[in-house]
Write an enzyme that holds these catalytic residues in place. Sequence first.
Site, mmCIF file in Angstrom:
data_model
loop_
_atom_site.group_PDB
_atom_site.id
_atom_site.type_symbol
_atom_site.label_atom_id
_atom_site.label_comp_id
_atom_site.label_asym_id
_atom_site.label_seq_id
_atom_site.Cartn_x
_atom_site.Cartn_y
_atom_site.Cartn_z
ATOM 1 N N THR A 57 0.852 -1.187 0.000
ATOM 2 C CA THR A 57 0.000 0.000 0.000
ATOM 3 C C THR A 57 0.891 1.243 0.000
ATOM 4 O O THR A 57 2.080 1.155 -0.322
ATOM 5 C CB THR A 57 -0.998 -0.037 1.186
ATOM 6 N N ASN A 58 0.333 2.392 0.346
ATOM 7 C CA ASN A 58 1.138 3.617 0.401
ATOM 8 C C ASN A 58 0.763 4.413 1.645
ATOM 9 O O ASN A 58 -0.092 3.992 2.421
ATOM 10 C CB ASN A 58 0.944 4.432 -0.884
ATOM 11 N N ASP A 59 1.368 5.579 1.820
ATOM 12 C CA ASP A 59 1.195 6.333 3.062
ATOM 13 C C ASP A 59 -0.095 7.139 3.157
ATOM 14 O O ASP A 59 -0.318 7.817 4.150
ATOM 15 C CB ASP A 59 2.373 7.313 3.232
#
Length: 402
Positions: A211-213
Amino acid sequence: MLKDKNIALYVTGGIAVYKVVDLMRGFIKQGANVRVAMTESATQFVSPLTFQILSTHEVHIDTFDERNPEIVAHVNISDWADVSVVAPATANSIAKIAHGIGDNFVTSALLATRTPIFIVPAMNTDMYENPATQANIETLKSRNVQFVEPDIGFLAEGYEGKGRYPENERIIEELNNFILSKTVDLPLRNRKILVSAGGTIERIDPVRYITNDSSGKMGHAVAEAAYKSGADVTLVTASKLPTPSGINTIRVDSANDMYDEINQHFIDMDVLIMAAAVSDYRVANAADSKMKKDDSSEPVTIELTENPDILKTMGSKKKDQFLIGFAAETDNLEEYAKKKLKEKNLNMIVANEVGQSDRGFNADENQVIIFTDDGERIEVPLTTKSEVANILVNKLIEELNK
Ligand code: CTP
Protein backbone atom coordinates in the site's frame (compact mmCIF):
# COMPACT_ATOMS: atom_id res chain seq x y z
CA MET A 1 -25.38 24.13 10.70
CA LEU A 2 -26.59 25.01 14.20
CA LYS A 3 -25.10 28.51 14.15
CA ASP A 4 -27.82 31.15 14.67
CA LYS A 5 -30.55 28.48 14.55
CA ASN A 6 -33.49 28.83 16.95
CA ILE A 7 -34.01 25.49 18.68
CA ALA A 8 -37.15 24.79 20.72
CA LEU A 9 -36.05 22.05 23.11
CA TYR A 10 -38.91 19.98 24.53
CA VAL A 11 -37.92 17.91 27.55
CA THR A 12 -40.20 15.07 28.65
CA GLY A 13 -39.99 12.94 31.78
CA GLY A 14 -37.35 10.24 31.71
CA ILE A 15 -34.18 9.58 33.65
CA ALA A 16 -32.12 10.86 30.70
CA VAL A 17 -33.26 14.46 31.39
CA TYR A 18 -29.98 15.11 33.20
CA LYS A 19 -28.06 14.29 29.99
CA VAL A 20 -30.17 16.79 28.03
CA VAL A 21 -28.68 19.64 30.08
CA ASP A 22 -25.40 18.90 28.32
CA LEU A 23 -27.14 18.45 24.97
CA MET A 24 -28.51 21.98 25.33
CA ARG A 25 -25.04 23.28 26.14
CA GLY A 26 -23.75 21.52 23.02
CA PHE A 27 -26.37 23.36 20.92
CA ILE A 28 -25.41 26.69 22.50
CA LYS A 29 -21.68 26.01 21.98
CA GLN A 30 -22.37 25.54 18.26
CA GLY A 31 -24.01 28.98 18.15
CA ALA A 32 -27.70 28.05 18.45
CA ASN A 33 -30.33 29.93 20.48
CA VAL A 34 -32.26 27.55 22.70
CA ARG A 35 -35.61 27.94 24.45
CA VAL A 36 -36.86 25.14 26.65
CA ALA A 37 -40.24 23.72 27.60
CA MET A 38 -40.65 20.79 29.98
CA THR A 39 -43.45 18.44 30.94
CA GLU A 40 -44.37 18.31 34.66
CA SER A 41 -42.78 14.86 34.92
CA ALA A 42 -39.50 16.10 33.38
CA THR A 43 -39.24 18.62 36.23
CA GLN A 44 -39.15 15.67 38.66
CA PHE A 45 -35.73 14.74 37.28
CA VAL A 46 -34.01 18.12 36.80
CA SER A 47 -35.10 21.51 38.08
CA PRO A 48 -36.33 23.95 35.40
CA LEU A 49 -33.97 26.48 36.97
CA THR A 50 -30.98 24.54 35.59
CA PHE A 51 -32.33 24.87 32.05
CA GLN A 52 -33.36 28.49 32.64
CA ILE A 53 -29.92 29.59 33.84
CA LEU A 54 -28.04 27.76 31.10
CA SER A 55 -30.37 28.80 28.26
CA THR A 56 -30.81 32.33 29.66
CA HIS A 57 -34.53 32.05 28.88
CA GLU A 58 -37.63 31.35 30.90
CA VAL A 59 -38.61 27.65 30.87
CA HIS A 60 -42.23 26.87 29.97
CA ILE A 61 -44.12 24.16 31.86
CA ASP A 62 -47.74 25.18 32.31
CA THR A 63 -49.86 26.02 29.24
CA PHE A 64 -52.01 28.37 31.34
CA ASP A 65 -49.13 30.19 32.98
CA GLU A 66 -49.36 33.07 30.49
CA ARG A 67 -47.11 35.81 31.80
CA ASN A 68 -47.00 38.05 28.73
CA PRO A 69 -50.49 39.20 27.67
CA GLU A 70 -49.23 40.08 24.19
CA ILE A 71 -48.47 36.49 23.19
CA VAL A 72 -49.69 32.93 23.61
CA ALA A 73 -46.53 31.25 24.88
CA HIS A 74 -46.87 27.79 23.28
CA VAL A 75 -47.68 29.34 19.90
CA ASN A 76 -44.94 31.92 20.28
CA ILE A 77 -42.19 29.34 20.87
CA SER A 78 -43.44 27.32 17.86
CA ASP A 79 -43.33 30.39 15.61
CA TRP A 80 -39.91 31.43 16.92
CA ALA A 81 -38.22 28.04 16.37
CA ASP A 82 -36.42 26.86 13.24
CA VAL A 83 -36.42 23.29 14.53
CA SER A 84 -38.15 21.44 17.38
CA VAL A 85 -36.15 18.88 19.34
CA VAL A 86 -37.80 16.47 21.77
CA ALA A 87 -35.22 14.96 24.15
CA PRO A 88 -35.62 12.69 25.92
CA ALA A 89 -38.89 11.62 24.36
CA THR A 90 -40.92 9.18 26.47
CA ALA A 91 -43.26 6.56 24.98
CA ASN A 92 -46.14 8.58 26.42
CA SER A 93 -45.13 11.86 24.75
CA ILE A 94 -44.39 10.11 21.44
CA ALA A 95 -47.91 8.61 21.57
CA LYS A 96 -49.44 12.03 22.20
CA ILE A 97 -47.47 13.69 19.39
CA ALA A 98 -48.44 10.88 16.99
CA HIS A 99 -52.14 11.28 17.84
CA GLY A 100 -52.28 15.07 17.92
CA ILE A 101 -52.99 15.33 21.63
CA GLY A 102 -52.08 18.66 23.21
CA ASP A 103 -52.67 18.27 26.93
CA ASN A 104 -49.62 20.10 28.27
CA PHE A 105 -47.30 22.91 27.17
CA VAL A 106 -44.91 20.60 25.28
CA THR A 107 -47.52 18.66 23.31
CA SER A 108 -49.57 21.82 22.62
CA ALA A 109 -46.50 23.62 21.25
CA LEU A 110 -45.67 20.60 19.09
CA LEU A 111 -49.22 20.57 17.74
CA ALA A 112 -48.86 24.24 16.85
CA THR A 113 -45.47 23.99 15.17
CA ARG A 114 -44.65 24.07 11.47
CA THR A 115 -40.93 23.41 12.08
CA PRO A 116 -39.18 20.15 11.30
CA ILE A 117 -39.38 17.86 14.36
CA PHE A 118 -36.42 15.84 15.64
CA ILE A 119 -37.07 13.24 18.36
CA VAL A 120 -34.62 11.47 20.68
CA PRO A 121 -36.49 8.56 22.27
CA ALA A 122 -35.15 7.14 25.55
CA MET A 123 -37.02 4.54 27.56
CA ASN A 124 -37.14 1.01 28.84
CA THR A 125 -36.64 -1.69 26.15
CA ASP A 126 -40.10 -3.20 26.60
CA MET A 127 -41.73 0.20 26.27
CA TYR A 128 -39.63 0.96 23.19
CA GLU A 129 -40.36 -2.38 21.56
CA ASN A 130 -44.04 -2.30 22.44
CA PRO A 131 -46.01 -2.48 19.16
CA ALA A 132 -47.95 0.63 20.17
CA THR A 133 -44.75 2.68 20.54
CA GLN A 134 -43.32 1.26 17.32
CA ALA A 135 -46.57 2.07 15.46
CA ASN A 136 -46.50 5.63 16.83
CA ILE A 137 -42.88 6.05 15.72
CA GLU A 138 -43.77 4.77 12.25
CA THR A 139 -46.73 7.17 12.06
CA LEU A 140 -44.48 10.10 12.90
CA LYS A 141 -41.75 8.96 10.50
CA SER A 142 -44.34 8.86 7.72
CA ARG A 143 -44.95 12.55 8.50
CA ASN A 144 -41.22 13.27 8.07
CA VAL A 145 -40.49 13.48 11.79
CA GLN A 146 -36.86 12.48 12.31
CA PHE A 147 -35.90 9.92 14.98
CA VAL A 148 -32.51 9.24 16.52
CA GLU A 149 -32.03 5.49 16.96
CA PRO A 150 -31.64 4.71 20.68
CA ASP A 151 -28.51 2.94 21.86
CA ILE A 152 -28.37 -0.64 23.03
CA GLY A 153 -26.77 -0.77 26.47
CA PHE A 154 -27.09 -0.74 30.23
CA LEU A 155 -30.48 0.71 31.17
CA ALA A 156 -31.56 2.41 34.41
CA GLU A 157 -33.43 -0.81 35.26
CA GLY A 158 -30.09 -2.61 35.63
CA TYR A 159 -30.06 -4.73 32.47
CA GLU A 160 -28.98 -4.46 28.86
CA GLY A 161 -31.44 -3.48 26.17
CA LYS A 162 -32.38 -1.08 23.40
CA GLY A 163 -33.81 2.25 24.45
CA ARG A 164 -30.80 3.95 26.00
CA TYR A 165 -30.33 7.66 25.41
CA PRO A 166 -27.53 8.00 22.80
CA GLU A 167 -24.32 10.01 23.14
CA ASN A 168 -24.96 13.75 22.82
CA GLU A 169 -22.21 13.97 20.19
CA ARG A 170 -24.18 11.62 17.91
CA ILE A 171 -27.42 13.51 18.53
CA ILE A 172 -25.78 16.82 17.58
CA GLU A 173 -24.22 15.30 14.46
CA GLU A 174 -27.57 13.84 13.37
CA LEU A 175 -29.37 17.11 14.10
CA ASN A 176 -26.82 18.96 11.96
CA ASN A 177 -27.45 16.50 9.11
CA PHE A 178 -31.21 16.81 9.56
CA ILE A 179 -31.10 20.61 9.35
CA LEU A 180 -28.77 20.33 6.35
CA SER A 181 -31.25 18.03 4.59
CA LYS A 182 -34.02 20.62 5.17
CA THR A 183 -31.97 23.54 3.84
CA VAL A 184 -32.82 23.95 0.16
CA ASP A 185 -30.68 26.91 -0.87
CA LEU A 186 -27.23 25.32 -0.65
CA PRO A 187 -24.79 25.83 -3.55
CA LEU A 188 -24.34 22.14 -4.39
CA ARG A 189 -27.98 21.12 -3.83
CA ASN A 190 -29.04 18.49 -6.42
CA ARG A 191 -25.43 17.91 -7.53
CA LYS A 192 -24.15 14.34 -7.42
CA ILE A 193 -20.52 14.13 -6.44
CA LEU A 194 -18.33 11.03 -6.41
CA VAL A 195 -15.19 11.24 -4.26
CA SER A 196 -12.43 8.66 -3.86
CA ALA A 197 -10.11 8.50 -0.87
CA GLY A 198 -7.32 6.53 0.75
CA GLY A 199 -4.43 4.42 -0.40
CA THR A 200 -5.47 1.25 -2.20
CA ILE A 201 -4.28 -2.14 -0.94
CA GLU A 202 -2.76 -4.69 -3.30
CA ARG A 203 -2.66 -8.21 -1.88
CA ILE A 204 0.49 -10.33 -2.01
CA ASP A 205 -1.21 -13.16 -0.11
CA PRO A 206 -4.09 -13.30 2.44
CA VAL A 207 -1.96 -11.73 5.19
CA ARG A 208 0.38 -9.36 3.32
CA TYR A 209 -0.17 -6.42 1.03
CA ILE A 210 1.42 -3.44 -0.71
CA THR A 211 0.00 0.00 0.00
CA ASN A 212 1.14 3.62 0.40
CA ASP A 213 1.20 6.33 3.06
CA SER A 214 -2.16 7.90 2.19
CA SER A 215 -4.52 8.04 5.19
CA GLY A 216 -7.63 9.12 3.31
CA LYS A 217 -7.98 12.29 5.43
CA MET A 218 -7.91 14.63 2.42
CA GLY A 219 -10.54 12.67 0.47
CA HIS A 220 -12.83 12.31 3.48
CA ALA A 221 -12.51 16.06 4.17
CA VAL A 222 -13.45 16.81 0.54
CA ALA A 223 -16.47 14.49 0.78
CA GLU A 224 -17.62 16.23 3.98
CA ALA A 225 -17.11 19.73 2.55
CA ALA A 226 -19.16 18.82 -0.53
CA TYR A 227 -21.87 17.27 1.66
CA LYS A 228 -22.07 20.41 3.82
CA SER A 229 -22.54 22.45 0.66
CA GLY A 230 -25.63 20.37 -0.08
CA ALA A 231 -24.25 17.79 -2.54
CA ASP A 232 -25.44 14.23 -2.73
CA VAL A 233 -22.07 12.59 -2.04
CA THR A 234 -20.86 9.05 -2.72
CA LEU A 235 -17.49 8.26 -1.19
CA VAL A 236 -15.45 5.31 -2.44
CA THR A 237 -12.78 4.85 0.16
CA ALA A 238 -9.84 2.56 0.78
CA SER A 239 -9.20 4.32 4.07
CA LYS A 240 -9.81 2.95 7.57
CA LEU A 241 -11.29 6.28 8.71
CA PRO A 242 -14.83 6.14 10.16
CA THR A 243 -17.82 6.42 7.83
CA PRO A 244 -18.80 10.11 7.64
CA SER A 245 -22.44 10.55 8.57
CA GLY A 246 -24.88 11.44 5.81
CA ILE A 247 -22.50 10.29 3.07
CA ASN A 248 -23.09 7.14 1.04
CA THR A 249 -19.80 5.37 1.76
CA ILE A 250 -18.48 2.38 -0.19
CA ARG A 251 -15.46 0.57 1.24
CA VAL A 252 -12.91 -0.94 -1.14
CA ASP A 253 -9.39 -2.36 -0.90
CA SER A 254 -7.69 -2.66 -4.25
CA ALA A 255 -7.38 -0.36 -7.25
CA ASN A 256 -9.42 -2.85 -9.28
CA ASP A 257 -12.26 -2.76 -6.72
CA MET A 258 -12.12 1.04 -6.71
CA TYR A 259 -12.20 1.06 -10.51
CA ASP A 260 -15.32 -1.15 -10.54
CA GLU A 261 -17.20 1.11 -8.10
CA ILE A 262 -16.18 4.38 -9.75
CA ASN A 263 -16.91 3.01 -13.20
CA GLN A 264 -20.36 1.86 -12.10
CA HIS A 265 -21.36 5.17 -10.47
CA PHE A 266 -19.62 7.63 -12.81
CA ILE A 267 -22.38 7.81 -15.43
CA ASP A 268 -24.91 9.24 -12.92
CA MET A 269 -22.50 11.79 -11.47
CA ASP A 270 -22.00 15.51 -12.04
CA VAL A 271 -18.54 15.62 -10.49
CA LEU A 272 -15.72 13.14 -9.81
CA ILE A 273 -12.99 14.08 -7.34
CA MET A 274 -10.18 11.50 -7.27
CA ALA A 275 -8.33 12.14 -4.02
CA ALA A 276 -7.35 8.48 -3.62
CA ALA A 277 -3.74 7.40 -3.88
CA VAL A 278 -4.34 4.59 -6.34
CA SER A 279 -1.60 2.02 -6.60
CA ASP A 280 -0.21 2.02 -10.13
CA TYR A 281 0.65 -1.68 -9.88
CA ARG A 282 -0.74 -4.83 -8.33
CA VAL A 283 0.81 -8.21 -7.64
CA ALA A 284 0.61 -10.28 -10.82
CA ASN A 285 -0.10 -13.61 -9.14
CA ALA A 286 -1.37 -12.94 -5.62
CA ALA A 287 -1.25 -16.16 -3.58
CA ASP A 288 -4.49 -17.65 -2.22
CA SER A 289 -2.76 -19.00 0.88
CA LYS A 290 0.01 -17.59 3.03
CA MET A 291 3.40 -17.66 1.26
CA LYS A 292 5.93 -19.78 3.12
CA LYS A 293 9.52 -18.78 3.76
CA ASP A 294 11.87 -19.95 1.02
CA ASP A 295 15.09 -21.38 2.56
CA SER A 296 17.11 -21.06 -0.59
CA SER A 297 19.46 -18.07 -0.81
CA GLU A 298 17.82 -16.87 -4.05
CA PRO A 299 16.09 -13.46 -3.80
CA VAL A 300 12.30 -13.65 -3.78
CA THR A 301 10.72 -11.71 -6.61
CA ILE A 302 7.21 -10.32 -6.60
CA GLU A 303 6.03 -9.59 -10.10
CA LEU A 304 3.83 -6.54 -10.56
CA THR A 305 1.34 -5.77 -13.26
CA GLU A 306 -0.23 -2.41 -14.12
CA ASN A 307 -3.54 -1.30 -12.61
CA PRO A 308 -6.13 0.61 -14.62
CA ASP A 309 -5.76 4.40 -14.45
CA ILE A 310 -9.21 5.16 -13.07
CA LEU A 311 -9.15 8.92 -13.57
CA LYS A 312 -7.73 8.73 -17.06
CA THR A 313 -10.41 6.20 -18.06
CA MET A 314 -13.18 8.44 -16.68
CA GLY A 315 -11.52 11.42 -18.39
CA SER A 316 -11.80 9.63 -21.72
CA LYS A 317 -15.47 8.74 -21.08
CA LYS A 318 -16.69 12.00 -19.63
CA LYS A 319 -19.65 13.85 -21.13
CA ASP A 320 -20.67 16.82 -18.98
CA GLN A 321 -18.97 15.66 -15.82
CA PHE A 322 -16.52 17.92 -14.00
CA LEU A 323 -13.32 16.03 -13.14
CA ILE A 324 -10.85 16.89 -10.39
CA GLY A 325 -7.61 15.00 -9.87
CA PHE A 326 -4.89 15.17 -7.26
CA ALA A 327 -1.21 15.07 -8.16
CA ALA A 328 1.03 13.81 -5.41
CA GLU A 329 4.61 14.71 -6.28
CA THR A 330 7.95 14.81 -4.53
CA ASP A 331 9.50 17.04 -7.20
CA ASN A 332 8.65 19.10 -10.32
CA LEU A 333 5.22 19.65 -8.74
CA GLU A 334 3.81 22.20 -11.18
CA GLU A 335 5.12 20.61 -14.34
CA TYR A 336 3.86 17.09 -13.51
CA ALA A 337 0.52 18.37 -12.22
CA LYS A 338 -0.20 20.36 -15.38
CA LYS A 339 0.80 17.35 -17.48
CA LYS A 340 -1.69 15.13 -15.59
CA LEU A 341 -4.42 17.79 -15.93
CA LYS A 342 -4.04 17.59 -19.69
CA GLU A 343 -3.36 13.89 -20.16
CA LYS A 344 -6.27 12.79 -17.96
CA ASN A 345 -8.69 15.33 -19.52
CA LEU A 346 -9.44 17.05 -16.18
CA ASN A 347 -11.11 20.35 -15.34
CA MET A 348 -9.02 20.93 -12.26
CA ILE A 349 -6.05 19.39 -10.47
CA VAL A 350 -4.83 19.78 -6.90
CA ALA A 351 -1.07 19.48 -6.73
CA ASN A 352 0.43 18.57 -3.42
CA GLU A 353 3.93 17.88 -2.35
CA VAL A 354 4.35 14.58 -0.58
CA GLY A 355 7.32 13.18 1.27
CA GLN A 356 7.38 15.87 3.98
CA SER A 357 6.05 14.90 7.41
CA ASP A 358 4.03 18.09 8.10
CA ARG A 359 1.88 17.97 4.95
CA GLY A 360 0.42 15.66 2.34
CA PHE A 361 0.19 11.93 2.99
CA ASN A 362 -1.01 10.99 6.47
CA ALA A 363 -0.54 14.52 7.93
CA ASP A 364 -3.41 16.65 9.27
CA GLU A 365 -2.39 19.61 7.16
CA ASN A 366 -1.76 20.18 3.51
CA GLN A 367 -0.31 22.82 1.21
CA VAL A 368 -1.56 22.70 -2.35
CA ILE A 369 -1.75 24.53 -5.64
CA ILE A 370 -4.98 24.25 -7.62
CA PHE A 371 -4.74 24.46 -11.43
CA THR A 372 -7.75 24.83 -13.69
CA ASP A 373 -7.95 23.79 -17.32
CA ASP A 374 -8.22 27.46 -18.35
CA GLY A 375 -4.86 28.32 -16.83
CA GLU A 376 -5.82 29.61 -13.38
CA ARG A 377 -3.39 28.93 -10.54
CA ILE A 378 -4.49 29.17 -6.90
CA GLU A 379 -1.95 28.74 -4.11
CA VAL A 380 -3.34 27.41 -0.84
CA PRO A 381 -0.86 27.94 2.02
CA LEU A 382 -0.25 25.24 4.66
CA THR A 383 -3.54 24.75 6.51
CA THR A 384 -5.82 22.00 7.81
CA LYS A 385 -7.09 19.44 5.33
CA SER A 386 -10.67 20.47 6.07
CA GLU A 387 -9.82 24.07 5.16
CA VAL A 388 -8.11 22.91 1.94
CA ALA A 389 -11.26 20.90 1.21
CA ASN A 390 -13.47 23.98 1.78
CA ILE A 391 -11.33 26.07 -0.56
CA LEU A 392 -11.43 23.33 -3.21
CA VAL A 393 -15.21 22.92 -2.93
CA ASN A 394 -15.73 26.70 -3.12
CA LYS A 395 -13.63 26.79 -6.27
CA LEU A 396 -15.66 23.90 -7.68
CA ILE A 397 -18.90 25.81 -6.95
CA GLU A 398 -17.48 28.86 -8.74
CA GLU A 399 -16.50 26.76 -11.78
CA LEU A 400 -19.86 24.96 -11.94
CA ASN A 401 -21.65 28.31 -11.88
CA LYS A 402 -19.63 29.77 -14.77
N1 CTP B 1 -5.12 7.84 -10.39
C1 CTP B 1 -6.07 6.95 -10.83
N2 CTP B 1 -5.72 5.67 -11.13
C2 CTP B 1 -4.44 5.28 -11.05
C3 CTP B 1 -3.45 6.19 -10.62
C4 CTP B 1 -3.83 7.47 -10.29
O1 CTP B 1 -7.25 7.32 -10.91
N3 CTP B 1 -4.12 4.04 -11.36
C5 CTP B 1 -5.53 9.24 -10.08
C6 CTP B 1 -5.27 9.66 -8.67
O2 CTP B 1 -6.39 9.42 -7.83
C7 CTP B 1 -5.02 11.16 -8.81
C8 CTP B 1 -4.39 11.27 -10.18
O3 CTP B 1 -4.77 10.11 -10.89
O4 CTP B 1 -6.19 11.90 -8.79
C9 CTP B 1 -2.90 11.40 -10.18
O5 CTP B 1 -2.34 10.36 -9.39
P1 CTP B 1 -0.78 10.24 -9.12
O6 CTP B 1 -0.53 9.04 -8.29
O7 CTP B 1 -0.28 11.59 -8.65
O8 CTP B 1 -0.20 10.08 -10.56
P2 CTP B 1 -0.08 8.90 -11.57
O9 CTP B 1 -1.05 9.17 -12.69
O10 CTP B 1 -0.21 7.59 -10.88
O11 CTP B 1 1.37 9.12 -12.13
P3 CTP B 1 2.80 8.94 -11.37
O12 CTP B 1 2.58 7.85 -10.35
O13 CTP B 1 3.71 8.57 -12.45
O14 CTP B 1 3.11 10.27 -10.77
